[in-house]
Scaffold this motif. Structure first.
Motif, PDB file in Angstrom:
ATOM      1  N   UNK A 131       0.813  -1.220   0.000  1.00 44.48           N
ATOM      2  CA  UNK A 131       0.000   0.000   0.000  1.00 44.48           C
ATOM      3  C   UNK A 131       0.847   1.271   0.000  1.00 44.48           C
ATOM      4  N   UNK A 132       2.153   1.157   0.298  1.00 42.51           N
ATOM      5  CA  UNK A 132       2.975   2.351   0.487  1.00 42.51           C
ATOM      6  C   UNK A 132       4.268   2.344  -0.317  1.00 42.51           C
ATOM      7  N   UNK A 133       4.580   1.237  -1.006  1.00 37.46           N
ATOM      8  CA  UNK A 133       5.866   1.103  -1.675  1.00 37.46           C
ATOM      9  C   UNK A 133       5.680   0.666  -3.122  1.00 37.46           C
ATOM     10  N   UNK A 134       6.696   0.941  -3.918  1.00 45.74           N
ATOM     11  CA  UNK A 134       6.802   0.346  -5.247  1.00 45.74           C
ATOM     12  C   UNK A 134       7.350  -1.063  -5.056  1.00 45.74           C
ATOM     13  N   UNK A 135       6.581  -2.063  -5.470  1.00 49.29           N
ATOM     14  CA  UNK A 135       6.959  -3.451  -5.230  1.00 49.29           C
ATOM     15  C   UNK A 135       7.685  -4.018  -6.457  1.00 49.29           C
ATOM     16  N   UNK A 136       8.675  -4.860  -6.176  1.00 56.23           N
ATOM     17  CA  UNK A 136       9.421  -5.543  -7.240  1.00 56.23           C
ATOM     18  C   UNK A 136       9.505  -7.030  -6.893  1.00 56.23           C
ATOM     19  N   UNK A 137       9.633  -7.857  -7.931  1.00 57.59           N
ATOM     20  CA  UNK A 137       9.794  -9.301  -7.736  1.00 57.59           C
ATOM     21  C   UNK A 137      11.249  -9.642  -7.984  1.00 57.59           C
ATOM     22  N   UNK A 138      11.935 -10.009  -6.913  1.00 56.77           N
ATOM     23  CA  UNK A 138      13.362 -10.324  -6.989  1.00 56.77           C
ATOM     24  C   UNK A 138      13.672 -11.528  -6.129  1.00 56.77           C
ATOM     25  N   UNK A 139      14.546 -12.401  -6.671  1.00 52.03           N
ATOM     26  CA  UNK A 139      15.081 -13.544  -5.917  1.00 52.03           C
ATOM     27  C   UNK A 139      13.972 -14.443  -5.353  1.00 52.03           C
ATOM     28  N   UNK A 140      12.797 -14.477  -6.033  1.00 53.94           N
ATOM     29  CA  UNK A 140      11.706 -15.313  -5.574  1.00 53.94           C
ATOM     30  C   UNK A 140      10.828 -14.673  -4.524  1.00 53.94           C
ATOM     31  N   UNK A 141      10.996 -13.385  -4.257  1.00 52.65           N
ATOM     32  CA  UNK A 141      10.216 -12.664  -3.246  1.00 52.65           C
ATOM     33  C   UNK A 141       9.506 -11.475  -3.889  1.00 52.65           C
ATOM     34  N   UNK A 142       8.470 -10.988  -3.225  1.00 50.15           N
ATOM     35  CA  UNK A 142       7.854  -9.693  -3.538  1.00 50.15           C
ATOM     36  C   UNK A 142       8.359  -8.704  -2.493  1.00 50.15           C
ATOM     37  N   UNK A 143       9.151  -7.738  -2.899  1.00 54.78           N
ATOM     38  CA  UNK A 143       9.814  -6.852  -1.950  1.00 54.78           C
ATOM     39  C   UNK A 143       9.503  -5.400  -2.268  1.00 54.78           C
ATOM     40  N   UNK A 144       9.519  -4.562  -1.230  1.00 55.86           N
ATOM     41  CA  UNK A 144       9.338  -3.127  -1.400  1.00 55.86           C
ATOM     42  C   UNK A 144      10.630  -2.492  -1.873  1.00 55.86           C
ATOM     43  N   UNK A 145      10.573  -1.808  -3.025  1.00 56.59           N
ATOM     44  CA  UNK A 145      11.785  -1.212  -3.586  1.00 56.59           C
ATOM     45  C   UNK A 145      12.058   0.173  -3.013  1.00 56.59           C
ATOM     46  N   UNK A 146      11.060   1.037  -3.076  1.00 54.02           N
ATOM     47  CA  UNK A 146      11.207   2.401  -2.555  1.00 54.02           C
ATOM     48  C   UNK A 146       9.830   2.954  -2.230  1.00 54.02           C
ATOM     49  N   UNK A 147       9.722   3.880  -1.278  1.00 59.92           N
ATOM     50  CA  UNK A 147       8.407   4.435  -0.920  1.00 59.92           C
ATOM     51  C   UNK A 147       7.793   5.213  -2.076  1.00 59.92           C
ATOM     52  N   UNK A 148       6.473   5.237  -2.116  1.00 55.99           N
ATOM     53  CA  UNK A 148       5.782   5.999  -3.161  1.00 55.99           C
ATOM     54  C   UNK A 148       5.853   7.500  -2.894  1.00 55.99           C
TER      55      UNK A 148
END
Length: 932
Positions: A131-148
């Motif tokens: 809800x608050x971050x730009x999400x990326x799919x890396x290394x088999x995970x869904x991770x927050x890249x940087x805040x919106x």
């Protein structure tokens, strides 16, 4: 008449010429079965094409307008009878989308989230981040890249003045269990004391401190690096078996796990504890099927109605196969390797007030001697509270935890300090509104206990935690009080908003606190970025996350972690590890993304890197760089050949390394290197290895052998020696005093020639700070300044740096020729089809296919001498630093080139280099440092 028509048709392919060609091509006989089979296939394809709908329109939309009725869309009987059967089939195929209210029901949401977690692992804070971050799919995970939101400077201020929170639960944990001697014997093969700590370090072996080291393949140091890891030993508890946690980045997990299984000779066990995610029963699966069956109403299939078993939320790794083992045992030594990834959560608090956030959020668990007869809640805690020694230990741990409020920064604690603790439910201590945790200045007094904590650290017994016990962690996870029950208890309070006292039913959670020392290398910003890591059992992620948020912390993602390591000037995983497989894979993916971005821009709006003299703008050719510097030293006679029978003779009769006239600037590899030479090199470990010195490598070959072409120098002793030589001094006597004060030797041939012989193709991690304006970028070039550049700088302090002359684009004609061929082929498609000899050669087409205007398309020449300034290395990360207020960069340089530069530079100009970004001709002066 016919004769005239025939004459007319000779040139234009008339009826006579056509009849003649047909008669020549007509077969004399045919095989009936083969002919009928071929025609049958054609007829089937034709019937299929006719039967298949060519549009997405429904049946009633194909009717004429005067026959259409509004009710036809939902009432099939309004259609003509001939179309009703087709409409029924279409309605079955249609998926009825549920309304938002139905989709947002809790049971539907949980089932949908569980389905989406089967591909990529979700952290327990995923919904909060999404809800608050730009999400990326890396290394088999869904991770927050940087805040919106715009928070670049705010995150830096949090790291510098208050506290930044990161979820590092995606880091992987491998647990090793077995006898201490058996573990240490094999673990010594994959690390080296030359690089610093090992698993045998006494302070780490006791369990008091966390260790950090680099792993290599067994007996392969300094080659074949696996990656950096941190490790924690469980304190000794009297049993002969020890437990060891090895934490690593997910990009490194498979390589390290494979190597550990190989050295310990582990195989799949038959009966052993396997941590699994929460499974779903048959009844729940039926309920999920009911929920996911689209187009049907929501029905209660259970007889109990409202008491139906709800869908359980996945806790932990949702991609794990419940029938697959995640533990391996050695039949010879009994050593067990367990994969505890996502079984232990890990949060990181960065900043000088992270201990204030911890002490305000967490409270030590109260003692409990009565057991709840209805549930098994806290039964493990009740049993431990009956033991007087464990009660005494808990009280000492609580006292040390309260002393943390009396320190000004986590960096004052000994590096890697470990403190075990059992805390109560942090959701009970939530403030009424979001506040900022501040230190209590009354406790900043000169207390003897706080001073003792600074000097001695946490005692060994206080590093013990119940989080090491998997049964206790499982109990804590399964008996957690739900948010719904907790809110129901709050609603029943007589005074709304008052403290909720759960009494014996309050959960007790074992945690582990590990101090992060921050910046330790270098002279400036000591302790910057220090903080605490908190380890806790799975299932309690959001229960700890929200209370931290309510104490005013700012949350960071992957980009904030990258900046944190950049300001500490430490290598980041996997960006800055070019000698391991994860680093090579990262470089390839980065090159592909940058190349695609480059191609998307029109040719007139993108930089021509050939004219700018940039051979490789999207990837750093480390192997080529190290190899070219080795060839330069050999060609100029400044490199003493290790395999020479008389190295002293070579050093005296040939050109010495000190001779500045011996430098040869070449546009390509020397003519003497046409053949393949074999060279033996003796490493620092005494192992003789053979390397091939060939000519220019092809781009694909260089990618394949990227990890075997070079090594990264990580020997602390050698790095400290080279670092001392980089310091500038005003005079020769002052230089000798400085080097002796640092405990190192002066730079002479007898000192640095053995280093070059041991590491002919080595890279060194360096940090650079610009002297004046400029903003270094990714893949910027680090070059050696000439004598004229240094002289110009000493005369004019405002001199920014020289400029690179513009190069000629040797590929421009080839690109234009390819473009013309494509255009001609497109315009004369019919002519080319009828005239096969006029088609361009296949080899020529393939040769020109890879040509891109502005990029070097052939095999790379000598990268060191391609430009007017000799290339020394490349930048892997660079930006304007808010910490020091100028442009800073991090990267690698060739060890041979660095020693050559330092030996030829005057004492007051030691460590001065030039930086040039890939899309610019302007060089900028920068100061090079090696921080150890």
């Amino acid at each position: 008449k016919g004769q005239n028509r025939g004459e007319r048709g000779r040139g234009r392919g008339g009826w006579q010429g056509g009849r003649q060609s047909v008669s020549e091509e007509m077969p004399k006989y045919i095989t009936v079965s083969t002919f009928a089979q071929a025609r049958a296939a054609e007829m089937n394809a034709m019937l299929k094409a006719v039967a298949q709908k060519s549009s997405n329109s429904l049946v009633f939309q194909t009717l004429p307008r005067h026959m259409r009725r509004r009710a036809m869309s939902h009432n099939i009987k309004r259609l003509p009878r001939r179309l009703q059967e087709i409409a029924r089939k279409e309605k079955k195929e249609q998926s009825k989308t549920k309304c938002r209210k139905a989709r947002r029901r809790h049971i539907n949401l949980v089932a949908e989230f569980n389905r989406r977690q089967r591909k990529n692992i979700w952290l327990e804070t995923h919904i909060w981040h999404a809800k608050r971050f730009h999400m990326v799919k890396k290394w088999g995970y869904c991770l927050g890249n940087s805040p919106t939101e715009k928070s670049y400077r705010a995150c830096y201020r949090a790291m510098t003045k208050h506290c930044l929170l990161q979820d590092l639960s995606y880091y992987c944990c491998l647990e090793l269990t077995g006898k201490e001697n058996a573990l240490l014997k094999q673990l010594a093969r994959i690390c080296s004391i030359d690089t610093g700590l090992t698993f045998e370090e006494a302070c780490c072996l006791s369990g008091r401190f966390e260790g950090y080291l680099n792993l290599y393949r067994a007996d392969r140091y300094p080659e074949d690096m696996l990656g950096p890891v941190t490790f924690i030993w469980k304190p000794r508890d009297g049993s002969e078996n020890r437990q060891l946690w090895i934490w690593m980045h997910p990009a490194l997990k498979q390589d390290i796990l494979r190597e550990l299984k190989a050295i310990f000779q582990c195989s799949e066990p038959e009966e052993i504890y396997v941590p699994e995610p929460v499974t779903i029963s048959i009844q729940e699966e039926k309920q999920i099927d009911v929920v996911l069956s689209l187009g049907k109403k929501r029905k209660k299939e259970d007889k109990e109605g409202e008491k139906a078993v709800p869908v359980k939320k996945i806790i932990g790794d949702g991609t794990r196969d419940p029938f697959q083992s995640y533990s391996w045992i050695s039949q010879a030594t009994g050593i067990v390797i367990s994969d505890r990834t996502m079984e232990i959560l890990r949060y990181r608090l960065i900043g000088p007030l992270s201990h204030s956030v911890l002490t305000e959020t967490l409270k030590a668990a109260s003692l409990q001697t009565e057991m709840d007869s209805e549930t098994e809640l806290n039964n493990w805690w009740v049993e431990n509270c009956k033991d007087s020694e464990k009660v005494s230990l808990h009280q000492r741990q609580s006292a040390i935890f309260e002393l943390l409020e009396g320190i000004s920064s986590p960096s004052e604690m000994p590096p890697g300090t470990i403190l075990g603790l059992t805390v109560g439910d942090p959701r009970v201590n939530l403030p009424k509104k979001k506040t900022k945790a501040v230190p209590d200045f009354e406790k900043y007094q000169d207390n003897d206990k706080v001073r003792q904590l600074y000097l001695e650290g946490v005692p060994v017994d206080c590093a013990h935690s119940f989080i090491w016990d998997q049964d206790i962690c499982k109990n804590v996870t399964e008996n957690k009080i739900s948010e719904q029950d907790l809110n129901h208890m709050r609603a029943q309070l007589l005074v709304p908003g008052s403290h909720l006292d759960l009494g014996p039913s309050e959960s007790k959670i074992p945690i582990l606190l590990v101090q992060q020392p921050g910046k330790m290398a270098g002279e400036d910003l000591p302790g910057w970025g220090s903080g605490w890591d908190i380890y806790l059992p799975k299932g309690w992620g959001m229960a700890f996350w929200i209370p931290f948020i309510y104490r005013g912390v700012r949350v960071g993602g992957l980009q904030e972690a990258l900046k944190h390591s950049e300001y500490q000037r430490t290598p980041h995983i996997p960006n800055d590890f070019p000698d391991c497989q994860a680093g090579v894979q990262f470089a390839k993916e980065l090159e592909m993304s940058l190349l695609e971005k480059f191609k998307r821009r029109p040719p007139a709006k993108r930089a021509n890197y050939v004219k700018l003299g940039t051979l490789s703008p999207f990837v750093c050719p480390w192997g080529q760089l190290a190899k070219n510097w080795e060839e330069r030293m050999k060609a100029s006679g400044e490199f003493v050949h290790p395999s020479s029978p008389h190295p002293e003779h070579c050093a005296t009769k040939g050109h010495s390394f000190c001779d500045p006239k011996a430098e040869v600037v070449k546009e390509a590899s020397p003519a003497t290197d046409e053949g393949e030479e074999t060279m033996e090199i003796t490493s620092s470990e005494g192992v003789r290895k053979t390397e091939n010195v060939t000519g220019i490598q092809e781009f694909g070959e260089r990618d394949e052998t990227m990890t075997s072409d070079f090594v990264v120098l990580r020997s602390e002793k050698l790095l400290m020696q080279v670092s001392a030589w980089c310091y500038p001094t005003a005079g020769k006597d002052r230089r000798v005093r400085l080097v002796s004060r640092l405990g190192q030797k002066e730079m002479t041939e007898d000192v640095f020639l053995p280093i070059l012989m041991s590491y002919p193709r080595a890279l060194v991690w360096v940090s650079l700070s610009l002297l004046k304006k400029g903003n270094p970028e990714l893949h910027a070039m680090i070059c050696i300044p000439t004598e004229d550049d240094l002289l110009h700088l000493s005369k004019d302090r405002l001199f920014c740096g020289p400029q690179e002359p513009k190069h000629r684009d040797i590929f421009k004609y080839k690109v234009q020729k390819l473009k013309e061929e494509k255009k001609k082929k497109k315009d004369n498609t019919k002519a080319l089809e009828s005239d096969p000899p006029s088609v361009p050669d296949k080899g020529t087409t393939e040769e020109h296919e890879e040509l891109i205007l502005g990029l070097w398309s052939d095999a790379l020449p000598d990268v060191t001498s391609h430009c007017s300034r000799t290339l020394l290395g490349y930048v892997t990360r660079g930006d304007f630093s808010l910490a020091v207020g100028c442009g800073e960069a991090l990267g690698f340089v060739s060890l041979s080139g660095l020693l050559y530069m330092l030996h030829n530079q005057p004492a007051d100009k030691k460590g001065l280099v030039l930086l040039r970004t890939p899309a610019s001709l302007q060089y900028r002066f920068a100061r090079l440092k090696i921080e150890v």
